[in-house]
Design a protein around this motif. Structure first.
Motif, mmCIF file in Angstrom:
data_model
loop_
_atom_site.group_PDB
_atom_site.id
_atom_site.type_symbol
_atom_site.label_atom_id
_atom_site.label_comp_id
_atom_site.label_asym_id
_atom_site.label_seq_id
_atom_site.Cartn_x
_atom_site.Cartn_y
_atom_site.Cartn_z
ATOM 1 N N TYR A 122 52.432 24.394 41.774
ATOM 2 C CA TYR A 122 51.139 24.476 41.628
ATOM 3 C C TYR A 122 50.639 24.614 42.906
ATOM 4 O O TYR A 122 49.734 25.512 43.332
ATOM 5 N N PHE A 123 50.727 23.767 44.097
ATOM 6 C CA PHE A 123 50.184 23.430 45.182
ATOM 7 C C PHE A 123 50.116 24.625 46.107
ATOM 8 O O PHE A 123 49.417 25.354 46.757
ATOM 9 N N THR A 124 51.504 25.040 46.288
ATOM 10 C CA THR A 124 51.757 26.033 47.366
ATOM 11 C C THR A 124 51.385 27.423 46.805
ATOM 12 O O THR A 124 51.332 28.377 47.794
ATOM 13 N N MET A 125 51.172 27.804 45.710
ATOM 14 C CA MET A 125 50.526 29.132 45.192
ATOM 15 C C MET A 125 49.221 29.183 45.640
ATOM 16 O O MET A 125 48.644 30.461 45.568
ATOM 17 N N ASN A 126 48.577 28.158 46.002
ATOM 18 C CA ASN A 126 47.104 28.451 46.472
ATOM 19 C C ASN A 126 46.974 28.665 47.762
ATOM 20 O O ASN A 126 45.699 28.979 48.298
ATOM 21 N N LEU A 127 48.168 28.742 48.699
ATOM 22 C CA LEU A 127 47.782 29.129 49.940
ATOM 23 C C LEU A 127 48.801 30.487 50.175
ATOM 24 O O LEU A 127 50.045 30.373 49.866
ATOM 25 N N ASP A 128 48.347 31.338 50.317
ATOM 26 C CA ASP A 128 49.204 32.732 50.601
ATOM 27 C C ASP A 128 50.228 32.429 51.548
ATOM 28 O O ASP A 128 51.265 33.194 51.174
ATOM 29 N N PHE A 129 50.177 31.946 52.483
ATOM 30 C CA PHE A 129 51.204 32.076 53.493
ATOM 31 C C PHE A 129 52.369 31.420 53.393
ATOM 32 O O PHE A 129 53.427 31.123 53.721
ATOM 33 N N ILE A 130 52.005 30.267 52.289
ATOM 34 C CA ILE A 130 53.228 29.328 51.692
ATOM 35 C C ILE A 130 53.823 30.268 50.613
ATOM 36 O O ILE A 130 55.068 30.180 50.299
ATOM 37 N N VAL A 132 54.333 33.356 50.238
ATOM 38 C CA VAL A 132 55.255 34.362 50.631
ATOM 39 C C VAL A 132 56.492 33.973 51.246
ATOM 40 O O VAL A 132 57.362 34.670 51.494
ATOM 41 N N ARG A 133 56.621 32.538 51.361
ATOM 42 C CA ARG A 133 58.012 32.075 52.073
ATOM 43 C C ARG A 133 59.282 32.693 51.326
ATOM 44 O O ARG A 133 60.160 32.557 51.943
ATOM 45 N N PRO A 134 59.190 32.432 50.040
ATOM 46 C CA PRO A 134 60.425 32.960 49.507
ATOM 47 C C PRO A 134 61.004 34.415 49.953
ATOM 48 O O PRO A 134 61.833 34.716 50.045
ATOM 49 N N LEU A 135 60.055 35.276 50.102
ATOM 50 C CA LEU A 135 60.299 36.559 50.668
ATOM 51 C C LEU A 135 60.875 36.406 52.184
ATOM 52 O O LEU A 135 61.604 37.088 52.655
ATOM 53 N N LEU A 136 60.004 35.529 53.038
ATOM 54 C CA LEU A 136 60.395 35.639 54.403
ATOM 55 C C LEU A 136 61.550 34.688 54.755
ATOM 56 O O LEU A 136 62.500 35.193 55.554
ATOM 57 N N ASN A 137 62.173 33.794 53.665
ATOM 58 C CA ASN A 137 63.315 33.129 53.809
ATOM 59 C C ASN A 137 64.616 33.685 53.058
ATOM 60 O O ASN A 137 65.500 33.335 53.115
ATOM 61 N N GLU A 138 64.419 34.815 52.592
ATOM 62 C CA GLU A 138 65.678 35.471 51.783
ATOM 63 C C GLU A 138 66.729 36.110 52.729
ATOM 64 O O GLU A 138 66.016 36.777 53.646
ATOM 65 N N PRO A 139 67.732 35.563 52.413
ATOM 66 C CA PRO A 139 68.746 35.998 53.672
ATOM 67 C C PRO A 139 69.403 37.330 53.152
ATOM 68 O O PRO A 139 69.926 37.831 53.912
ATOM 69 N N ASP A 140 69.287 38.022 52.169
ATOM 70 C CA ASP A 140 69.475 39.231 51.876
ATOM 71 C C ASP A 140 68.484 40.144 51.202
ATOM 72 O O ASP A 140 68.400 40.565 50.052
ATOM 73 N N PRO A 141 67.466 40.377 52.052
ATOM 74 C CA PRO A 141 66.486 41.221 51.659
ATOM 75 C C PRO A 141 66.886 42.823 51.004
ATOM 76 O O PRO A 141 66.429 43.124 50.001
ATOM 77 N N ALA A 142 67.807 43.204 51.545
ATOM 78 C CA ALA A 142 68.285 44.798 51.337
ATOM 79 C C ALA A 142 68.740 44.652 49.702
ATOM 80 O O ALA A 142 68.390 45.558 48.991
ATOM 81 N N ASN A 143 69.379 43.527 49.228
ATOM 82 C CA ASN A 143 69.950 43.691 48.127
ATOM 83 C C ASN A 143 69.026 42.708 46.862
ATOM 84 O O ASN A 143 69.271 42.887 45.704
ATOM 85 N N LYS A 144 68.221 42.074 47.413
ATOM 86 C CA LYS A 144 67.421 40.991 46.770
ATOM 87 C C LYS A 144 66.020 41.430 46.294
ATOM 88 O O LYS A 144 65.134 40.943 45.437
ATOM 89 N N ILE A 145 65.591 42.315 47.159
ATOM 90 C CA ILE A 145 64.141 43.037 47.119
ATOM 91 C C ILE A 145 64.203 44.175 47.133
ATOM 92 O O ILE A 145 64.732 45.126 47.721
ATOM 93 N N LYS A 146 63.356 44.686 45.892
ATOM 94 C CA LYS A 146 62.920 46.240 45.873
ATOM 95 C C LYS A 146 61.584 46.237 46.283
ATOM 96 O O LYS A 146 60.746 45.628 46.153
ATOM 97 N N ILE A 147 61.271 47.673 47.109
ATOM 98 C CA ILE A 147 59.854 47.606 47.493
ATOM 99 C C ILE A 147 59.598 49.072 46.908
ATOM 100 O O ILE A 147 60.099 50.121 46.700
#
Length: 352
Positions: A122-130, A132-147
């Protein structure tokens, strides 16, 4: 519309890390915000014809590393009814209680130590910079994230699949680079971020609209009023105030121990009396008209209803309980009505 290449994902993540580099080391903070609440009122307010919003003020302190949190939530209901709720978690325990005892009196409900993770959602979704952290901390963005880039709309969407298979969509405005929305597919929740401002050197969204279950209008409208970086959660907030009694599995509502609760009756004035227990959690009003007694409340559980009836009959042996007024329409607030029915008591309720 086709997805971009993995290199484009990595390049965009680099841009995001540069955009949020000034906030990546924030792990303890306090946040005060107020919000217009639609969902809570819909389920809990008796006046279904009133405007479908209530205003609430919330102050939270979080320590993301130590998993400590304090949350004080004030609900200003129509008609002047105030709920002043607190929940917290330290290293060993967590509790939920009400400062003004509106429904719980002086009892505190023990919470699971997993409550921090739930509260975080609940709390962290109220702050944009928190958020987005799952994206910033993703160790395998090439396979886990589509753009997906829509240059004509100045928008880029990142579709992130976590290790647990949870899929979230992050939509960004490209110029200037800001988070526009997050769609949590599993929870049917969408968060829209607006009104970016810089306060104390931190640039973040001050208004968040929250939509659930494909709602057309926001269920919650959040206004971030004050954000501060702190060293840790104030230790005085991570413990029960003096006078509150922990409510454990042995003394929860409806249990056999309710039979042993000490109830008392106090005259408030005229023909009006207050019936309450030692924790001030179970409260009823009774009125006396000659030999006849009307009870307002006292029907939440069978054990409480039985104790209510016994206490009244012991206090006023020459009088008769002729009616009980249902003050709350929830099923878990009236399961003790059968005790009054068996007594031959009339049940009174309003049209709603």
């Amino acid at each position: 519309m086709p997805f971009a290449m993995a290199n484009d994902v990595n390049d965009f993540i680099k841009k995001l890390k540069a955009r949020y580099q000034t906030t990546e080391d924030i792990h303890s903070f306090s946040l005060t915000h107020h919000y217009l609440n639609k969902l809570y009122r819909t389920n809990n307010y008796w006046d279904y014809q009133a405007p479908n919003r209530i205003m609430s003020v919330r102050h939270v302190e979080l320590d993301l590393k130590n998993k400590h949190f304090y949350d004080n939530d004030l609900h200003y209901h129509l008609g002047g009814y105030l709920v002043d709720r607190v929940q917290f978690q330290n290293d060993k325990e967590g509790y939920f209680y009400e400062k003004n005892g509106s429904t719980l009196g002086k009892t505190a409900i023990a919470q699971s130590m997993t409550r921090f993770d739930t509260a975080m959602s609940y709390f962290t979704m109220n702050l944009d910079f928190i958020a987005v952290r799952p994206l910033l901390n993703e160790p395998d963005p090439a396979n886990k994230i589509k753009i997906l880039t829509e240059e004509s709309k100045n928008m880029t969407t990142l579709i992130h699949t976590t290790d647990k298979g949870i899929v979230n969509d992050y939509v960004f405005i490209n110029e200037p680079l800001n988070l526009s929305s997050v769609n949590q597919r599993a929870l049917s929740g969408k968060f829209v971020y607006q009104d970016y401002q810089t306060t104390r050197g931190i640039y973040y969204a001050r208004v968040i609209h929250q939509y659930y279950d494909e709602a057309k209008k926001p269920n919650y409208i959040i206004y971030n009023d004050d954000f501060n970086v702190i060293d840790s959660v104030d230790a005085s907030l991570l413990k029960l105030p003096e006078g509150f009694t922990p409510l454990t599995n042995d003394n929860r509502s409806g249990s056999d121990s309710d039979k042993n609760k000490l109830f008392s009756i106090e005259k408030l004035g005229g023909n009006l009396y207050l019936l309450t227990d030692e924790s001030a959690r179970f409260n009823s009003l009774i009125t006396i008209d000659g030999k006849y007694i009307t009870v307002f409340g006292g029907t939440s559980y069978k054990s409480i209803a039985k104790k209510t009836i016994d206490t009244i009959q012991n206090k006023f042996p020459d009088k008769t309980i002729t009616s009980v007024y249902v003050t709350h329409p929830h099923g878990d607030e009236i399961s003790g009505l059968t005790e009054f029915v068996d007594l031959g008591t009339s049940i009174i309720a309003d049209q709603y």
